[in-house]
Design a protein around this motif. Structure first.
Motif, PDB file in Angstrom:
ATOM      1  N   VAL A 130       0.845  -1.211   0.000  1.00  0.00           N
ATOM      2  CA  VAL A 130       0.000   0.000   0.000  1.00  0.00           C
ATOM      3  C   VAL A 130       0.874   1.252   0.000  1.00  0.00           C
ATOM      4  CG1 VAL A 130      -1.744   1.302   1.292  1.00  0.00           C
ATOM      5  CG2 VAL A 130      -1.855  -1.207   1.211  1.00  0.00           C
ATOM      6  N   PHE A 131       0.560   2.227  -0.859  1.00  0.00           N
ATOM      7  CA  PHE A 131       1.297   3.490  -0.926  1.00  0.00           C
ATOM      8  C   PHE A 131       1.049   4.256   0.380  1.00  0.00           C
ATOM      9  CE2 PHE A 131       3.492   7.034  -2.323  1.00  0.00           C
ATOM     10  CZ  PHE A 131       2.717   8.187  -2.434  1.00  0.00           C
ATOM     11  N   VAL A 132       2.126   4.481   1.146  1.00  0.00           N
ATOM     12  CA  VAL A 132       1.952   5.155   2.443  1.00  0.00           C
ATOM     13  C   VAL A 132       2.607   6.533   2.499  1.00  0.00           C
ATOM     14  CG1 VAL A 132       1.677   3.019   3.774  1.00  0.00           C
ATOM     15  CG2 VAL A 132       3.964   3.964   3.398  1.00  0.00           C
ATOM     16  N   GLN A 133       3.637   6.768   1.683  1.00  0.00           N
ATOM     17  CA  GLN A 133       4.305   8.082   1.785  1.00  0.00           C
ATOM     18  C   GLN A 133       5.080   8.375   0.509  1.00  0.00           C
ATOM     19  OE1 GLN A 133       7.814   8.802   4.460  1.00  0.00           O
ATOM     20  NE2 GLN A 133       6.396  10.236   5.460  1.00  0.00           N
ATOM     21  N   GLY A 134       5.046   9.676   0.122  1.00  0.00           N
ATOM     22  CA  GLY A 134       5.853  10.109  -1.020  1.00  0.00           C
ATOM     23  C   GLY A 134       6.560  11.398  -0.648  1.00  0.00           C
ATOM     24  N   ALA A 135       7.816  11.531  -1.076  1.00  0.00           N
ATOM     25  CA  ALA A 135       8.601  12.704  -0.676  1.00  0.00           C
ATOM     26  C   ALA A 135       9.462  13.204  -1.820  1.00  0.00           C
ATOM     27  CB  ALA A 135       9.490  12.342   0.520  1.00  0.00           C
ATOM     28  N   THR A 136       9.784  14.498  -1.771  1.00  0.00           N
ATOM     29  CA  THR A 136      10.712  15.087  -2.749  1.00  0.00           C
ATOM     30  C   THR A 136      12.128  14.661  -2.362  1.00  0.00           C
ATOM     31  OG1 THR A 136      11.106  17.028  -1.371  1.00  0.00           O
ATOM     32  CG2 THR A 136       9.255  17.142  -2.956  1.00  0.00           C
ATOM     33  N   ARG A 137      13.081  14.873  -3.293  1.00  0.00           N
ATOM     34  CA  ARG A 137      14.480  14.526  -3.015  1.00  0.00           C
ATOM     35  C   ARG A 137      15.059  15.436  -1.950  1.00  0.00           C
ATOM     36  NH1 ARG A 137      19.070  16.368  -4.359  1.00  0.00           N
ATOM     37  NH2 ARG A 137      20.923  15.051  -4.560  1.00  0.00           N
ATOM     38  N   GLY A 138      14.666  16.757  -2.052  1.00  0.00           N
ATOM     39  CA  GLY A 138      15.212  17.719  -1.079  1.00  0.00           C
ATOM     40  C   GLY A 138      16.724  17.813  -1.265  1.00  0.00           C
ATOM     41  N   ASP A 139      17.480  17.723  -0.166  1.00  0.00           N
ATOM     42  CA  ASP A 139      18.952  17.805  -0.268  1.00  0.00           C
ATOM     43  C   ASP A 139      19.568  16.414  -0.361  1.00  0.00           C
ATOM     44  OD1 ASP A 139      19.516  18.346   3.330  1.00  0.00           O
ATOM     45  OD2 ASP A 139      18.741  16.649   2.174  1.00  0.00           O
ATOM     46  N   GLY A 140      18.692  15.410  -0.613  1.00  0.00           N
ATOM     47  CA  GLY A 140      19.203  14.043  -0.737  1.00  0.00           C
ATOM     48  C   GLY A 140      19.046  13.257   0.547  1.00  0.00           C
ATOM     49  N   GLN A 141      19.069  13.974   1.681  1.00  0.00           N
ATOM     50  CA  GLN A 141      18.921  13.320   2.999  1.00  0.00           C
ATOM     51  C   GLN A 141      17.526  13.614   3.556  1.00  0.00           C
ATOM     52  OE1 GLN A 141      21.386  11.275   4.304  1.00  0.00           O
ATOM     53  NE2 GLN A 141      19.593  10.702   5.518  1.00  0.00           N
ATOM     54  N   THR A 142      17.094  14.883   3.404  1.00  0.00           N
ATOM     55  CA  THR A 142      15.787  15.297   3.931  1.00  0.00           C
ATOM     56  C   THR A 142      14.945  15.893   2.816  1.00  0.00           C
ATOM     57  OG1 THR A 142      16.935  15.863   5.983  1.00  0.00           O
ATOM     58  CG2 THR A 142      14.679  16.666   5.749  1.00  0.00           C
ATOM     59  N   GLY A 143      13.734  15.366   2.657  1.00  0.00           N
ATOM     60  CA  GLY A 143      12.831  15.896   1.630  1.00  0.00           C
ATOM     61  C   GLY A 143      11.534  16.354   2.264  1.00  0.00           C
ATOM     62  N   GLU A 144      10.536  16.713   1.428  1.00  0.00           N
ATOM     63  CA  GLU A 144       9.238  17.161   1.927  1.00  0.00           C
ATOM     64  C   GLU A 144       8.192  16.104   1.632  1.00  0.00           C
ATOM     65  OE1 GLU A 144       8.830  20.889  -0.201  1.00  0.00           O
ATOM     66  OE2 GLU A 144       9.242  22.010   1.638  1.00  0.00           O
ATOM     67  N   ASP A 145       7.277  15.903   2.599  1.00  0.00           N
ATOM     68  CA  ASP A 145       6.225  14.908   2.432  1.00  0.00           C
ATOM     69  C   ASP A 145       5.144  15.477   1.497  1.00  0.00           C
ATOM     70  OD1 ASP A 145       4.488  12.633   4.625  1.00  0.00           O
ATOM     71  OD2 ASP A 145       3.881  13.391   2.659  1.00  0.00           O
ATOM     72  N   ILE A 146       5.078  14.981   0.268  1.00  0.00           N
ATOM     73  CA  ILE A 146       4.054  15.455  -0.692  1.00  0.00           C
ATOM     74  C   ILE A 146       3.133  14.298  -1.069  1.00  0.00           C
ATOM     75  CG2 ILE A 146       5.388  17.392  -1.622  1.00  0.00           C
ATOM     76  CD1 ILE A 146       6.125  15.511  -3.997  1.00  0.00           C
ATOM     77  N   THR A 147       2.879  13.406  -0.095  1.00  0.00           N
ATOM     78  CA  THR A 147       2.040  12.226  -0.342  1.00  0.00           C
ATOM     79  C   THR A 147       0.706  12.596  -0.985  1.00  0.00           C
ATOM     80  OG1 THR A 147       3.051  11.212   1.603  1.00  0.00           O
ATOM     81  CG2 THR A 147       1.018  10.197   0.757  1.00  0.00           C
ATOM     82  N   GLN A 148       0.025  13.587  -0.411  1.00  0.00           N
ATOM     83  CA  GLN A 148      -1.325  13.953  -0.904  1.00  0.00           C
ATOM     84  C   GLN A 148      -1.284  14.319  -2.389  1.00  0.00           C
ATOM     85  OE1 GLN A 148      -3.940  13.406   0.644  1.00  0.00           O
ATOM     86  NE2 GLN A 148      -3.092  13.128   2.695  1.00  0.00           N
ATOM     87  N   ASN A 149      -0.226  15.038  -2.779  1.00  0.00           N
ATOM     88  CA  ASN A 149      -0.158  15.466  -4.185  1.00  0.00           C
ATOM     89  C   ASN A 149       0.220  14.311  -5.099  1.00  0.00           C
ATOM     90  OD1 ASN A 149      -0.879  18.073  -3.652  1.00  0.00           O
ATOM     91  ND2 ASN A 149       1.210  18.787  -3.351  1.00  0.00           N
ATOM     92  N   LEU A 150       1.136  13.455  -4.631  1.00  0.00           N
ATOM     93  CA  LEU A 150       1.553  12.331  -5.473  1.00  0.00           C
ATOM     94  C   LEU A 150       0.394  11.358  -5.696  1.00  0.00           C
ATOM     95  CD1 LEU A 150       5.135  11.753  -4.066  1.00  0.00           C
ATOM     96  CD2 LEU A 150       4.533  12.533  -6.378  1.00  0.00           C
ATOM     97  N   ARG A 151      -0.530  11.263  -4.716  1.00  0.00           N
ATOM     98  CA  ARG A 151      -1.689  10.359  -4.860  1.00  0.00           C
ATOM     99  C   ARG A 151      -2.536  10.738  -6.069  1.00  0.00           C
ATOM    100  NH1 ARG A 151      -3.416   7.384  -0.403  1.00  0.00           N
ATOM    101  NH2 ARG A 151      -5.562   7.461  -1.138  1.00  0.00           N
ATOM    102  N   THR A 152      -2.464  12.005  -6.478  1.00  0.00           N
ATOM    103  CA  THR A 152      -3.334  12.451  -7.596  1.00  0.00           C
ATOM    104  C   THR A 152      -2.754  12.039  -8.952  1.00  0.00           C
ATOM    105  OG1 THR A 152      -2.250  14.587  -7.912  1.00  0.00           O
ATOM    106  CG2 THR A 152      -3.963  14.478  -6.215  1.00  0.00           C
TER     107      THR A 152
END
Ligand SMILES: NC(=O)c1cnc(OC2CCCC2)nc1N
Length: 328
Positions: A130-152
């Motif tokens: 099940v798809f639970v989380q999607g994130a941007t690359r950010g600086d490679g170590q820390t990204g942003e949680d954009i799960t809601q947008n990726l679901r679309t």
């Protein structure tokens, strides 16, 4: 119909709709009409209204998430998202090939050539399929949680075809056709235009209100794996991409596994020519060592893997010839 029958019917509808999503958005090969698809979707929506406990997060009716977010949460990547070193000419490629053979202690290397999609690098986490989380690359170590947008993104499955736990990496992008449609719409509204499809995709995925991302037909190609139980991984990248595809993920078909840097160069020249025919922008070709054990031996520098390189093309939108008139 009683609750039991409703639950069975909802499960059957979910499976049918997910299969049609896969065929339409991933294989681009639908087998029912849009009208028939909408009828299935409307029946599931009605059932979920009648029995709210059926409205599970992985239901195909739940693609366009809830309320706008106040901000994006941070996500720590279990496995860092590396950046690629660049090559600009044949000599750079020959050096990459020589160094790979020297450091790998081999006199022959098998490479996988992939189109370098010009979009936004993202990481998708699936738990038990099940798809639970999607994130941007950010600086490679820390990204942003954009799960809601990726679901679309309709070609992104909310549930894999097997219940595996895996983190997959890929590029979210906006097809050229959609980019033109959105800029024409912005033109009509007197709004500033997006400079290129990459900015349009990044801008859409950074919206706090998922309804805005849902209005834009974004797409995604997956091309790698992050955190995963090593036992699940096959010995080569070629087989890994085939595995991702079997799981129901969208993998770019314009790829080629080759046994020499000369064949890599042939692939680069072929796509330098064919690039304008694609309905999405690419900014080069990514060349990767196929054998995962050899990748381990090669390791990485501070930020980039030694087992991959990006051959860069000049910017595509720099010059567009319209009816013989050069516009910049
Ligand atoms: N934009 C792309 O299409 C693309 C980008 N990156 C990679 O692989 C990198 C990822 C980390 C090491 C290899 N593959 C791609 N196809």
């Amino acid at each position: 119909m009683d609750r039991q029958e409703a639950a069975r019917r909802a499960q059957s509808l979910r499976e049918q709709i997910e299969e049609h999503n896969y065929r339409y958005f991933v294989l681009d090969d639908p087998i029912i009409s849009d009208t028939e698809y909408d009828r299935l979707m409307q029946e599931l929506i009605r059932l979920e209204e009648q029995y709210p406990e059926l409205k599970t997060p992985d239901s195909p009716t739940q693609r366009v998430g809830g309320e706008p977010l106040p901000f994006f949460e941070k996500v720590e990547h279990r496995v860092p998202m590396l950046s690629l070193g660049n090559a600009f000419n044949e000599e750079d490629l020959r050096e990459f090939d020589e160094r790979t053979k020297r450091m790998g202690g081999v006199d022959q290397v098998r490479y996988v050539c992939e189109l370098k999609i010009d979009g936004l690098a993202v990481s998708l986490r699936y738990e038990n399929g099940v798809f639970v989380q999607g994130a941007t690359r950010g600086d490679g170590q820390t990204g942003e949680d954009i799960t809601q947008n990726l679901r679309t993104i309709r070609s992104l499955p909310l549930r894999l075809r097997e219940p595996v736990t895996v983190e997959v990496r890929g590029e979210a992008f906006m097809p050229k056709r959609e980019f033109r449609r959105i800029n024409e719409e912005k033109e009509r509204r007197g709004e500033p235009l997006f400079a290129n499809p990459r900015n349009a995709a990044a801008g859409s995925l950074r919206q706090l209100d998922p309804k805005l991302a849902a209005d834009r037909a974004l797409d995604i190609f997956l091309y790698g794996v992050g955190a995963v139980d090593e036992a699940l991984l096959p010995p080569t990248h070629t087989e890994t991409l085939e595995w991702l595809s079997r799981l129901g993920l969208k993998v770019n078909p314009q790829r080629r596994t080759v046994d020499s840097i000369e064949e890599v160069m042939a692939f680069v020249e072929e796509w330098r020519e064919k690039r304008p025919e694609l309905d999405y922008e690419i900014d080069g070709i990514v060349i990767k060592v196929d054998d995962l054990a050899l990748r381990e031996r090669l390791g990485m520098t501070a930020k980039s893997p030694r087992w991959a390189i990006a051959y860069k093309f000049p910017a595509e939108e720099a010059v567009t010839i319209l009816r013989g008139i050069e516009v910049r």
